[in-house]
Design an enzyme around this catalytic site. Structure first.
Site, PDB file in Angstrom:
ATOM      1  N   HIS A  95       0.888  -1.070   0.001  1.00 22.75           N
ATOM      2  CA  HIS A  95      -0.039  -0.011   0.008  1.00 22.75           C
ATOM      3  C   HIS A  95       1.097   1.432   0.030  1.00 22.75           C
ATOM      4  O   HIS A  95       1.900   1.485   0.831  1.00 22.75           O
ATOM      5  CB  HIS A  95      -0.930   0.235   1.206  1.00 22.75           C
ATOM      6  N   ASP A 120      -7.279  -1.822   4.445  1.00 18.69           N
ATOM      7  CA  ASP A 120      -6.031  -1.448   4.536  1.00 18.69           C
ATOM      8  C   ASP A 120      -5.730  -1.476   6.079  1.00 18.69           C
ATOM      9  O   ASP A 120      -5.170  -0.467   6.631  1.00 18.69           O
ATOM     10  CB  ASP A 120      -5.757  -0.179   4.084  1.00 18.69           C
ATOM     11  N   ILE A 132      25.852  11.211 -24.909  1.00 19.93           N
ATOM     12  CA  ILE A 132      27.174  11.558 -25.425  1.00 19.93           C
ATOM     13  C   ILE A 132      28.030  11.743 -24.075  1.00 19.93           C
ATOM     14  O   ILE A 132      27.546  12.198 -23.116  1.00 19.93           O
ATOM     15  CB  ILE A 132      27.153  12.935 -26.276  1.00 19.93           C
ATOM     16  N   GLY A 188      19.562   9.280 -18.086  1.00 26.15           N
ATOM     17  CA  GLY A 188      20.321   8.198 -19.003  1.00 26.15           C
ATOM     18  C   GLY A 188      19.515   6.856 -18.945  1.00 26.15           C
ATOM     19  O   GLY A 188      19.102   6.221 -19.774  1.00 26.15           O
ATOM     20  N   CYS A 202      38.816   8.834 -27.206  1.00 22.69           N
ATOM     21  CA  CYS A 202      38.392   7.588 -27.254  1.00 22.69           C
ATOM     22  C   CYS A 202      39.170   6.558 -27.914  1.00 22.69           C
ATOM     23  O   CYS A 202      39.667   5.282 -27.510  1.00 22.69           O
ATOM     24  CB  CYS A 202      37.080   7.594 -27.931  1.00 22.69           C
TER      25      CYS A 202
END
Length: 923
Positions: free
Chosen positions: A128, A164, A592, A655, A728
């Site tokens: 809940h 509940d 990127i 991301g 890179c």
């Protein structure tokens, strides 16, 4: 982490974990939350013996059912469990047949009979979304916000015959942020932590350690589902109370008020902590003070004098608009036209009748093209209107965008009134006088053609690595912002002008954008130097220069993307024609890195746009500014809204959500191998979106004794130290033949000593600061590891003693194959040199290929046969011979092995953003 044989062994397994105590569980419920609970229970070793969920809707199964069916778990889809208060016999028998020891109800909208609830050995547990006993009943998350609770959370409780009211097994809580929405709370805490808690609760039960804590009635509240008629705003409250009421009713049923005799629903509320911006007053029934329609939204006022901002408004007919556009959203009718405008409309009706001679009468609903008009008729219509309506100049696109007569007249009238112009782009710049110019930098999220603050108003500092100072605060996008950006991109692709645009016109926009980037190249290069530490002269030539070239290259491809015809066996006596079409994928996400902020944006987004897709791009968190400047230029180039969206923020939030988003069809990523693997997994689990990955590298550079040594030294320096080593394809390891090794090292150090380290805006600087502080610290640790393992530190290895994040260019020799330096990428200005025996070509190739990476490589030799042999044997996506770092927009770029897959640049890059459709017809 445990290190063994140079490899990291994690202290956990991704396979199924077998516990001593396991349960047979029946899962009753639905939704993605239910699916995740199911998957985690299975992973933790519990046996789900049956899943009881809702029937398929519109032929589509619930996510929980899909996961269970795929896993071979019995699935039961009952529309109801009881009739007139009594359990349906067939349903009860099906439930008992699975032999569950525990019922788990993660999210369930059906009424479950008590004989089912109490049936298993251990009973039933329910999730809940509130801290019981507060907010019992439905819509608990909404009421948490409506009531202004400072804490939100959830409870896992034992089901009983109350609503509940059962004993508590466990609870978790979190702080409620000032601008949290229902979605924000759910995505940040209630969903991920709730899944963990449900699994934890089951294990506690299995181990016999689960508590049963009776609920107190003190502080207990019960609230039911809010209905629209009860959601009307009461204005005699503080701004915070109004904000809580609006955000608590967002998205259902929606808080509303009466404006100009119409019910208007308010969405996207946030507290206004800054000064109230200027705007146009808007009378709201019941409010003591008029609202203000501003460029960012509708400002509302509480009885305490404080204010809040509402982003979106929805009218009774279901139409939703940005609140900032309230006064420009109204639809005109013919009755509202002036006498002169009516005259123009009548003239145009005569022109339509002349073109559509086959139509008896031109009605408001008459469609120009469905009535038989062609593209030649468009040109005739535009020219006749210009001649007969006082020189009124329309564009062919105006006809295509409003094909019904009534819509066309509205467009013409707006043109006459000057109302059809796109709203001027509003940009709140951060301006700096630097590098002999005024640099103007956007800092907000760019979504659907507008710069806007993050939904929750959060920001973060972006830092100048030259001195460690704050450049400005940048919007820190939330999950809500990601959803908005994706929705904008999807709408632009499916319904907007972009999806209907001719390929050549698309190319024309890209050429225009390239021209604007070139026009602003000095400003862009300055921003790149400020935000990333790139040396200005290098940024001008490479970071910006190659970005311009990339957009021009792919602009030329727009109208050259084509399929092919394929001869197939004929279905005699008939004949067949088979052909293929290349089509865009849809909404693409691009993530990127920080080393070439604008160039990496260009490499991926240019191919993406040329193929006809729309995009949502996340720049690196530490270098967002050139991407946001690019967004501004895209508007000036004429890109339709929603085609390009830029959302700065964290990889863990933005991301990750992009990789999981069901409306994204492709994700292109450049970054680390570790994150690439996570992205690939998320893309697969979510909707099998297409992925291209450009990941880590440890590129070998082999220097033979028969090389041109001066050139090898010069090129070797560039191979390692280009762009501060944040490259890179940087040569991660140099193999130098034994006979020239010592001379090569000596010359290299002599050249390095000539390098000038300093301010990247100084035109004589060779070597600027590392991108950010954490990266500098990582590089220094890398050097320490090399020294500890016994490599020889010949030069550098230290931070430069000056403000900022500067590091000395560094050279290590005597690096053996087992060492950390030989295996791991530094991504910095660190040259790692190993020698190899004279003439041992195959031996050095074996060593060069002994890596899980395969991005780039190089060889220096005068022997062309040797060079070709080595290039054939090197396991890398790019091989440089007697050169290095020579990339070109026309040459495909990408890696092998754990350096990723897919290509940037060249014609091959287009295929990453296209799908092939095969069409066969019979005639």
């Amino acid at each position: 982490m445990l290190w063994r044989g140079g490899q990291a062994l994690r202290r956990f397994s991704t396979g199924r974990v077998c516990f001593k105590n396991k349960l047979k569980v029946a899962l009753i419920g639905q939704s993605l939350f239910g699916q995740e609970v199911y998957s985690h229970l299975c992973k933790e070793g519990h046996r789900v013996v049956g899943v009881f969920t809702v029937p398929d809707k519109d032929g589509k199964a619930d996510p929980l059912a899909l996961a269970a069916e795929k896993n071979g778990t019995p699935v039961f889809k009952f529309p109801r469990w009881r009739v007139k208060g009594k359990t349906i016999k067939e349903v009860a028998e099906a439930y008992r047949s699975v032999g569950a020891e525990l019922n788990v109800l993660p999210f369930c909208t059906q009424f479950i009979p008590m004989d089912v609830i109490d049936g298993p050995k251990h009973g039933s547990i329910i999730y809940h979304p509130s801290i019981l006993p507060r907010h019992r009943g439905a819509s608990a998350i909404n009421w948490t916000l409506i009531m202004g609770d400072k804490k939100a959370g959830f409870s896992v409780f034992w089901a009983d015959d109350g609503l509940d009211t059962g004993p508590i097994l466990l609870q978790r809580s979190c702080d409620v942020e000032p601008n949290d929405t229902v979605d924000a709370l759910y995505n940040r805490f209630l969903f991920p932590e709730g899944i963990k808690a449900m699994v934890e609760a089951v294990q506690l039960i299995a181990d016999g350690k689960a508590p049963r804590i009776p609920q107190s009635e003190e502080g207990a509240t019960y609230e039911g589902i809010q209905k629209k008629e009860n959601a009307k705003i009461s204005w005699n409250q503080s701004a915070e109370a109004l904000h809580n009421w609006i955000r608590g009713h967002d998205k259902v049923p929606g808080a509303w008020a009466e404006i100009n005799g119409q019910v208007v629903t308010f969405y996207g509320s946030s507290l206004l902590n800054s000064s109230v911006p200027p705007g146009e007053p808007l009378e709201i029934k019941g409010a003591e003070k008029p609202g203000l329609v501003t460029k960012n939204g509708l400002v509302l006022f509480g009885n305490d004098g404080k204010a809040l901002m509402v982003r979106n408004l929805q009218f009774e007919d279901g139409k939703m608009i940005p609140a900032s556009q309230y006064f420009s959203s109204g639809e005109m009718s013919m009755v509202e036209l002036t006498a002169e405008e009516v005259k123009v409309a009548e003239t145009i009706k005569v022109i339509w009748a002349g073109i559509l001679s086959n139509v008896p009468a031109i009605e408001d609903s008459t469609d120009f093209f469905k009535s038989g008009a062609s593209s030649m008729d468009v040109a005739r219509l535009v020219e006749e209107i210009r001649q007969k309506c006082g020189g009124l100049q329309l564009q062919n696109e105006d006809v295509y965008m409003a094909t019904k007569f009534e819509d066309f007249i509205q467009k013409v009238v707006r043109k006459l009134r000057g109302e059809d112009q796109e709203a001027e782009l509003v940009v709140d710049y951060v301006s700096k006088e630097i590098n002999d110019m005024t640099v103007k930098m956007p800092y907000q999220c760019f979504i659907n053609g507008q710069f806007t603050d993050a939904e929750d108003g959060q920001t973060y500092d972006t830092i100048n690595p030259t001195d460690g100072s704050t450049i400005c605060k940048v919007s820190y996008a939330s999950l809500v912002d990601v959803d908005k950006a994706v929705a904008a991109a999807k709408d632009a692709f499916e319904n907007g002008e972009w999806g209907r645009m001719n390929a050549r016109d698309r190319g024309r926009l890209m050429y225009r954008l390239a021209d604007l980037m070139e026009e602003k190249q000095e400003e862009l290069a300055t921003i790149e130097a400020l935000d990333s530490g790139a040396v200005y002269t290098l940024a001008l030539k490479t970071h910006i220069g190659m970005s311009v070239q990339t957009f021009r290259y792919f602009a030329g491809w727009c109208d050259k993307i084509q399929g092919s015809t394929i001869p197939i066996n004929q279905a005699r006596p008939n004949r067949n024609l088979t052909f293929t079409k290349k089509e865009p994928l849809g909404v693409c996400a691009i993530i990127i890195p920080w080393n070439y902020p604008l160039m990496m944006l260009a490499w991926k987004s240019a191919a993406c746009l040329a193929a006809g897709n729309t995009l949502v791009l996340k720049p690196a968190q530490v270098t967002p500014l050139t991407a946001l400047k690019f967004a501004e230029l895209s508007v000036k180039a004429g890109f339709p809204k929603g085609v390009i969206n830029i959302i700065p923020g964290s990889g863990g939030v933005v991301g990750q959500h992009l990789s999981e988003h069901p409306d994204i069809r492709k994700l292109g990523f450049t970054g680390s191998t570790l994150i690439g693997k996570q992205i690939m997994k998320s893309c697969a689990i979510s909707n099998l979106k297409k992925v291209s990955l450009e990941l880590g590298g440890k590129s070998p550079l082999i220097i033979f004794s028969d090389c041109e040594l001066d050139k090898a030294v010069r090129m070797g320096m560039g191979a390692v130290f280009f762009n501060k080593g944040e490259n890179c394809i940087a040569a991660g390891r140099l193999f130098v033949e034994e006979s020239i090794h010592d001379e090569f090292v000596t010359r290299m150090v002599e050249e390095i000593k000539k390098m000038k380290i300093g301010d990247p805006l100084d035109r004589s600087t060779d070597h600027g600061p590392q991108n950010h502080k954490a990266h500098l610290e990582k590089l220094l640790q890398y050097c320490e590891a090399g020294v500890k393992e016994g490599a020889t530190l010949v030069y550098g290895g230290r931070q430069v003693q000056r403000p900022g994040f500067f590091m000395e260019p560094t050279v290590f020799t005597d690096v053996e194959d087992h060492m950390y330096l030989a295996k791991e990428e530094s991504f910095g200005p660190i040259m790692v040199i190993s020698k190899f025996q004279n003439g041992d070509v195959d031996g050095v190739l074996q060593r060069a290929n002994n890596t899980e990476y395969g991005l780039a490589s190089g060889v220096f030799t005068r022997d062309i046969n040797k060079a070709m042999y080595v290039s054939e044997k090197l396991e890398a996506g790019t091989v440089f011979i007697n050169t290095y770092n020579k990339t070109d927009v026309a040459a495909p770029f990408g890696g092998f092995k754990q350096s990723g897959f897919g290509k940037d640049l060249g014609e091959e890059a287009l295929n990453e953003y296209l799908k092939t459709k095969t069409v066969t017809l019979e005639y």
